[in-house]
Design a protein around this motif. Structure first.
Motif, short mmCIF file in Angstrom:
data_model
loop_
_atom_site.label_atom_id
_atom_site.label_comp_id
_atom_site.label_asym_id
_atom_site.label_seq_id
_atom_site.Cartn_x
_atom_site.Cartn_y
_atom_site.Cartn_z
N UNK A 20 -5.97 16.14 21.01
CA UNK A 20 -6.72 15.06 21.63
C UNK A 20 -8.18 15.02 21.18
N UNK A 21 -8.78 16.18 20.97
CA UNK A 21 -10.21 16.25 20.64
C UNK A 21 -10.50 15.57 19.30
N UNK A 22 -11.67 14.97 19.18
CA UNK A 22 -12.07 14.29 17.95
C UNK A 22 -12.34 15.26 16.81
N UNK A 23 -12.58 14.70 15.63
CA UNK A 23 -12.82 15.50 14.44
C UNK A 23 -14.05 16.38 14.60
N UNK A 385 -29.76 12.58 21.51
CA UNK A 385 -30.07 11.48 20.59
C UNK A 385 -29.53 10.14 21.07
N UNK A 386 -28.88 10.11 22.25
CA UNK A 386 -28.35 8.86 22.77
C UNK A 386 -26.84 8.89 22.89
N UNK A 387 -26.23 7.68 22.95
CA UNK A 387 -24.78 7.56 23.08
C UNK A 387 -24.09 8.08 21.81
N UNK A 388 -23.04 8.89 22.02
CA UNK A 388 -22.34 9.50 20.90
C UNK A 388 -21.00 8.82 20.64
N UNK A 389 -20.54 8.93 19.41
CA UNK A 389 -19.21 8.46 19.00
C UNK A 389 -18.47 9.62 18.37
N UNK A 390 -17.16 9.53 18.39
CA UNK A 390 -16.34 10.55 17.72
C UNK A 390 -15.34 9.85 16.80
N UNK A 391 -14.63 10.63 15.98
CA UNK A 391 -13.67 10.06 15.03
C UNK A 391 -12.31 10.75 15.16
N UNK A 392 -11.28 9.99 14.81
CA UNK A 392 -9.91 10.52 14.79
C UNK A 392 -9.23 10.05 13.52
N UNK A 393 -8.13 10.72 13.18
CA UNK A 393 -7.33 10.35 12.01
C UNK A 393 -5.93 9.94 12.47
N UNK A 394 -5.42 8.81 11.97
CA UNK A 394 -4.10 8.36 12.38
C UNK A 394 -3.02 8.85 11.40
N UNK A 395 -1.77 8.46 11.65
CA UNK A 395 -0.65 8.91 10.82
C UNK A 395 -0.69 8.37 9.40
N UNK A 396 -1.54 7.37 9.17
CA UNK A 396 -1.67 6.80 7.83
C UNK A 396 -2.87 7.37 7.09
N UNK A 397 -3.42 8.47 7.60
CA UNK A 397 -4.56 9.17 6.99
C UNK A 397 -5.82 8.33 6.96
N UNK A 398 -5.97 7.44 7.94
CA UNK A 398 -7.17 6.62 8.06
C UNK A 398 -8.05 7.18 9.19
N UNK A 399 -9.36 7.20 8.95
CA UNK A 399 -10.33 7.75 9.89
C UNK A 399 -10.98 6.61 10.65
N UNK A 400 -10.98 6.70 11.98
CA UNK A 400 -11.52 5.65 12.84
C UNK A 400 -12.59 6.21 13.76
N UNK A 401 -13.66 5.44 13.97
CA UNK A 401 -14.67 5.78 14.95
C UNK A 401 -14.28 5.31 16.34
N UNK A 402 -14.75 6.00 17.37
CA UNK A 402 -14.43 5.66 18.75
C UNK A 402 -15.64 5.96 19.62
N UNK A 403 -16.03 4.99 20.47
CA UNK A 403 -17.18 5.16 21.35
C UNK A 403 -16.77 4.90 22.79
N UNK A 404 -16.99 5.87 23.66
CA UNK A 404 -16.68 5.69 25.06
C UNK A 404 -17.73 4.85 25.77
N UNK A 405 -17.28 3.94 26.62
CA UNK A 405 -18.20 3.02 27.29
C UNK A 405 -18.12 3.10 28.81
#
Length: 658
Positions: A20-23, A385-405
């Protein structure tokens, strides 16, 4: 916690990650483990797709799938093996529906007829929802026996070879002979093995007819571009790696890897289980750039192999594992031999659980146990430094950013990364190159570390993380660059037609463990498995009516499942309701994780040690209610014992007066 970690031998501590944890957090978790002094970094892929990571890498040189999103739009056919799209990856149904509407075909092999690959009513389509008129998805649906996929694919390959023989009479070929000659190794041995296999053995082990397999192979032959899709129905068997090898053989015959519209597509569950492996969560030091880490952080990383999930459990049983740090997950509930492992768990000297929600693992505690609630991914993560974002990798080896709101559930909650960094600070000696506070204050600096550690895949990481659709980190096999021992894609020749690992015999069934529609991994949201037409309690035994009749069972009868692994250990699950269900002969179904006590810890894939949850040897025993009640005098008191579901138990109130 830091004091406990300092006291323990690092080699005796496990750092487990759930996926579950981000990269960013995962990278620091792995760094913490190695700075501490071990490679004991199992993750949830050890229980699901480690067979892919090991088996796929062995035959094509890539531990992950080769398909990208564009391939879905070009392919002419999908061949599904052991993957329940409707329950486990419902968003995948949308591109599949689009493909079917443009004329692509889907051929499915699965012991259970899953609704999502039969008919799909798109919830985003008003007309379909109002009329309940969906898209017929699979043009063929074959209920292969669990453990029978090697046999099924062998049968299709036999028909492909026969088709190629016939085509040569007209100076044509069904096989992609140029691709086979240029890009593969081991073809001749594989061809000989397939041609020498009897159809009778194929039909017996697969549970499918010769004609059914020919029909499926004809679809494959008729399509120039084919994608193979699979899930844990291939990976979670004693010979799961043989399943993967045979699956790849099938694709290689017509060059269906490394061209647009083709490829191997293993579908994973957790949102970042693949990504965690990418950034260093691995018990295998050869998969991690240790020399680069040594240079970046000024230390000598451990070079010995760490423990995977099965090995961690084995270590607990004999007292060699003394500490466990869990970055998410419900480890105790998810593992095999659960009842045995719960007893072993209580001997841990340190038990730390980092979690977003409560689960059963939090009720089974070591001698020193800590439960650390953390921010969820949807919650706002504010650091220096402010609001943080994290990244994950999907089954197609693509890296996506994600920001909690969303507003956090509590102002006192820390992020996973902050907790990991805090634990590391409390445990390790100061190191001027290791800046836990700075990294906690600004996650972009962690992404810079990832880019420096893995420059070919994560260059310009911060600039690309919110690229629409994610950025692709590349795949050598997609480019037909084979990082195998031979430098080519490998044909393999399985020595067996079954991945089950046990002989069939009278009274032995193959138990298939399944997830419901109201479930994500071990988390149960409700008791409506509506896509299978099942409602109510999960303590059910799913069995074909014909097998019910042969066994003398009746609908609604209460039974026990008894482990049949011939290892002298008593394994059983009681109180199951017999429920008629469309299963292959000799195969029965039950829910995961309720059936885990029946899975031996040593019943796992031989190459990857992935537990064999999809084919467990069991017997069915009828239960008796409260028979043979006995009063036994103990001085001036009487003790009651009674037979309950075939087991002698003491009556809980213990005594009767007078």
């Amino acid at each position: 916690m830091g004091a406990e970690l300092k006291r323990l031998d690092p080699k005796s501590v496990i750092f487990y990650a759930s996926g579950r944890a981000g990269l960013e957090c995962s990278y620091l978790f792995a760094l913490f483990a190695r700075l501490y002094g071990h490679n004991n970094l199992p993750d949830s892929s050890n229980m699901c797709h480690e067979t892919t990571s090991v088996g796929l890498k062995k035959v094509i040189g890539s531990p992950v799938g080769t398909v990208i999103w564009d391939d879905l739009q070009e392919t002419e056919a999908f061949f599904f093996f052991g993957q329940n799209t409707g329950c486990n990856s419902p968003r995948f149904l949308h591109p599949l529906q689009d493909a079917v509407k443009r004329g692509a075909k889907i051929v499915t092999f699965n012991p259970v007829r899953e609704r999502g690959l039969e008919t799909f009513v798109n919830p985003q389509n008003v007309a379909e929802m109002l009329t309940d008129q969906g898209t017929e998805m699979s043009c063929q649906y074959h209920q292969v026996r669990n453990g029978g996929d090697i046999a099924a694919i062998t049968g299709m390959c036999k028909h492909i070879f026969d088709g190629d023989d016939a085509a040569q009479k007209d100076s044509k070929r069904v096989l992609d002979v140029d691709f086979i000659a240029q890009h593969t190794h081991g073809f001749e041995k594989f061809e000989q093995r397939v041609r020498s296999t009897n159809w009778e053995d194929v039909e017996q082990e697969s549970g499918l007819t010769r004609q059914a397999l020919k029909d499926a192979a004809d679809v494959y032959i008729s399509c120039d571009k084919v994608i193979g899709v699979y899930g844990m129905g291939l990976t979670q068997h004693k010979y799961g790696a043989d399943n993967i090898g045979m699956f790849v053989n099938f694709l290689l015959l017509r060059g269906n890897i490394g061209r647009p519209g083709t490829g191997a597509c293993p579908v994973r569950g957790h949102s970042n289980v693949q990504g965690q492996r990418t950034v260093g969560i691995s018990e295998k030091p050869e998969l991690v750039p240790l020399d680069r880490l040594a240079e970046m952080f000024g230390f000598d990383p451990p070079r010995d192999k760490g423990r995977n999930t099965v090995e961690a459990c084995e270590g607990m049983k004999v007292g060699k594992v003394k500490g466990f740090i869990s970055l998410g997950g419900n480890f105790v509930r998810a593992i095999p031999d659960r009842e045995i492992m719960e007893q072993a768990w209580e001997s841990l000297e340190l038990d730390v659980q980092i979690a977003t929600k409560l689960n059963r693992s939090h009720l089974i505690n070591g001698r020193s146990a800590w439960l650390l609630p953390c921010l969820g991914r949807i919650e706002e993560d504010l650091q220096e430094s402010g609001r943080q974002s994290i990244c994950v990798e999907d089954s197609f080896s693509c890296i996506h950013g994600s920001t909690g709101l969303e507003k956090p559930a509590s102002e006192h909650l820390k992020s996973e990364l902050a907790i990991v960094a805090g634990l590391a600070k409390a445990t390790l000696l100061p190191n001027p190159k290791v800046k836990w506070d700075e990294w906690t204050g600004d996650y972009s600096k962690v992404r810079d570390l990832i880019a420096k550690t893995y420059p070919n895949e994560f260059y310009d990481f911060n600039a690309r993380m919110f690229q629409p659709g994610g950025f692709w980190r590349g795949n050598s096999a997609h480019e037909r660059i084979w990082k195998t021992q031979s430098g080519k894609a490998e044909f393999t020749s399985p020595e067996r037609l079954s991945s089950f690992g046990f002989e069939d015999r009278q009274g032995r069934y193959r138990l298939l463990t399944m997830r419901s529609n109201d479930q994500f991994n071990t988390t149960i949201y409700g008791f409506s498995d509506r896509l299978r037409g099942l409602e109510g309690p999960r303590e059910v035994l799913l069995i074909h009516p014909d097998d019910m009749k042969k066994a003398g069972l009746e609908q609604g009868q209460r039974v026990s499942l008894i482990g049949d692994a011939d290892d002298g250990i008593d394994r059983r699950v009681d109180g199951l309701t017999v429920t008629p269900f469309n299963m292959p002969p000799g195969c029965i179904g039950g829910y995961y994780p309720e059936m885990n006590p029946l899975v031996p810890l040593d019943h796992h894939d031989q190459l990857s040690k992935t537990p064999a949850y999809k084919s467990v040897p069991v017997r069915i025993v009828s239960q008796r209610r409260a028979t043979g009640i006995m009063l036994r005098s103990t001085g001036d008191r009487y003790h009651i014992e009674y037979e309950w579901y075939g087991r002698t138990k003491p009556f809980k109130p213990e005594v009767l007066e007078g």
